[in-house]
Design a protein around this motif. Structure first.
Motif, PDB file in Angstrom:
ATOM      1  N   LEU A   1       0.825  -1.204   0.000  1.00  0.00           N
ATOM      2  CA  LEU A   1       0.000   0.000   0.000  1.00  0.00           C
ATOM      3  C   LEU A   1       0.865   1.262   0.000  1.00  0.00           C
ATOM      4  O   LEU A   1       0.602   2.215  -0.741  1.00  0.00           O
TER       5      LEU A   1
ATOM      6  N   THR B   1       2.539   1.625  -3.416  1.00  0.00           N
ATOM      7  CA  THR B   1       1.560   2.039  -4.424  1.00  0.00           C
ATOM      8  C   THR B   1       1.229   3.520  -4.287  1.00  0.00           C
ATOM      9  O   THR B   1       1.206   4.264  -5.279  1.00  0.00           O
ATOM     10  N   MET B   2       0.987   3.964  -3.058  1.00  0.00           N
ATOM     11  CA  MET B   2       0.671   5.371  -2.815  1.00  0.00           C
ATOM     12  C   MET B   2       1.818   6.273  -3.273  1.00  0.00           C
ATOM     13  O   MET B   2       1.600   7.290  -3.953  1.00  0.00           O
TER      14      MET B   2
ATOM     15  N   ASP C   1       2.131   6.159  -7.207  1.00  0.00           N
ATOM     16  CA  ASP C   1       1.015   6.814  -7.887  1.00  0.00           C
ATOM     17  C   ASP C   1       1.041   8.325  -7.703  1.00  0.00           C
ATOM     18  O   ASP C   1       0.783   9.081  -8.643  1.00  0.00           O
TER      19      ASP C   1
ATOM     20  N   TYR D   1      -5.938  13.553  -4.802  1.00  0.00           N
ATOM     21  CA  TYR D   1      -5.364  12.203  -4.812  1.00  0.00           C
ATOM     22  C   TYR D   1      -4.722  11.880  -3.462  1.00  0.00           C
ATOM     23  O   TYR D   1      -4.928  10.801  -2.890  1.00  0.00           O
TER      24      TYR D   1
ATOM     25  N   TYR E   1      -5.833   8.843  -0.929  1.00  0.00           N
ATOM     26  CA  TYR E   1      -4.894   7.769  -0.587  1.00  0.00           C
ATOM     27  C   TYR E   1      -4.647   7.729   0.919  1.00  0.00           C
ATOM     28  O   TYR E   1      -4.637   6.665   1.532  1.00  0.00           O
ATOM     29  N   HIS E   2      -4.419   8.904   1.499  1.00  0.00           N
ATOM     30  CA  HIS E   2      -4.158   8.968   2.940  1.00  0.00           C
ATOM     31  C   HIS E   2      -5.353   8.450   3.735  1.00  0.00           C
ATOM     32  O   HIS E   2      -5.182   7.705   4.712  1.00  0.00           O
TER      33      HIS E   2
ATOM     34  N   TYR F   1      -7.573   6.275   2.845  1.00  0.00           N
ATOM     35  CA  TYR F   1      -7.662   4.807   2.760  1.00  0.00           C
ATOM     36  C   TYR F   1      -6.553   4.150   3.584  1.00  0.00           C
ATOM     37  O   TYR F   1      -6.789   3.190   4.324  1.00  0.00           O
ATOM     38  N   PHE F   2      -5.340   4.679   3.469  1.00  0.00           N
ATOM     39  CA  PHE F   2      -4.201   4.142   4.216  1.00  0.00           C
ATOM     40  C   PHE F   2      -4.486   4.219   5.717  1.00  0.00           C
ATOM     41  O   PHE F   2      -4.268   3.264   6.477  1.00  0.00           O
TER      42      PHE F   2
END
Length: 217
Positions: free
Chosen positions: A3, A6-7, A10, A32, A36-37, A39-40
């Motif tokens: 993860l 990927t973050m 991306d 973005y 991402y943050h 979800y992480f």
């Protein structure tokens, strides 16, 4: 790890190739980054609230305090843009503190137990019909001192690798443990001196343990 990688990859693509395709008011990078943050952070919180082994707690705290803020958000390609976005920590402060306490309690108990076992082995060696080893011509019982010092040092280093504050807290706890350990060592040694005067290597064992004092100091 997947993860985080990927973050990072991306967001690097976004900052290098995608951001300039949109008007500034679209705030493409921050959109973005925030998603991402979010979800992480939700995954980190989910993990933190589940049953974790000690090694998993250590790893999660390392991500919260070390890997995420220092190696991802300070990445040379992303740092300038990420400084404009208020992402916060991966975990709420209360949950992070709870994990830190679990880690510190476990680490303290583990080191305390290993020191106790090491002392038991040392006491057992005194009972054996065996002369202590010599170092530079002097009787030494160095194994005990070396093990204790290394255990405390490595424990503090592991904690400090999470964060300076966690390292400082564990250091304080271990320095309260050390006098208790030394009292146990002294009591055991006094007991040996009193009860084992007929031991074949009584005097060398006394000398070896007296020589330990310098190492502990």
């Amino acid at each position: 790890l997947h993860l985080g990688k990927t973050m990072k990859e991306d967001l690097t693509v976004v900052v290098k190739y995608i951001k300039q395709l949109y008007p500034p008011e679209f705030h493409v990078f921050s959109t973005y980054a925030e998603l991402y943050h979010s979800y992480f952070a939700s995954q980190a919180k989910k993990n933190a609230e589940s049953h974790l082994e000690d090694k998993d707690i250590y790893l999660l705290l390392s991500w919260v305090h070390n890997f995420y803020p220092k190696y991802m958000r300070k990445d040379h390609a992303l740092a300038e843009e990420l400084e404009k976005v208020q992402l916060g920590s991966l975990l709420p402060s209360s949950l992070s503190k709870e994990l830190e306490k679990k880690y510190l309690d476990s680490e303290e108990a583990t080191i305390k137990s290993s020191l106790s076992k090491c002392l038991d082995k040392e006491i057992q060696r005194w009972k054996e019909d065996k002369e202590p080893e010599k170092l530079n011509g002097h009787f030494q019982s160095e194994l005990l001192a070396i093990f204790v010092i290394q255990s405390m040092y490595s424990g503090q280093k592991r904690a400090k690798d999470i964060s300076a504050a966690v390292g400082q807290e564990l250091a304080g706890r271990l320095w309260r443990e050390l006098p208790a350990f030394l009292r146990s060592y002294k009591d055991a040694f006094e007991d040996f001196k009193e009860k084992s005067k007929k031991h074949r290597y009584y005097k060398p064992i006394l000398i070896a343990n007296i020589n330990n004092c310098w190492n502990f100091r």
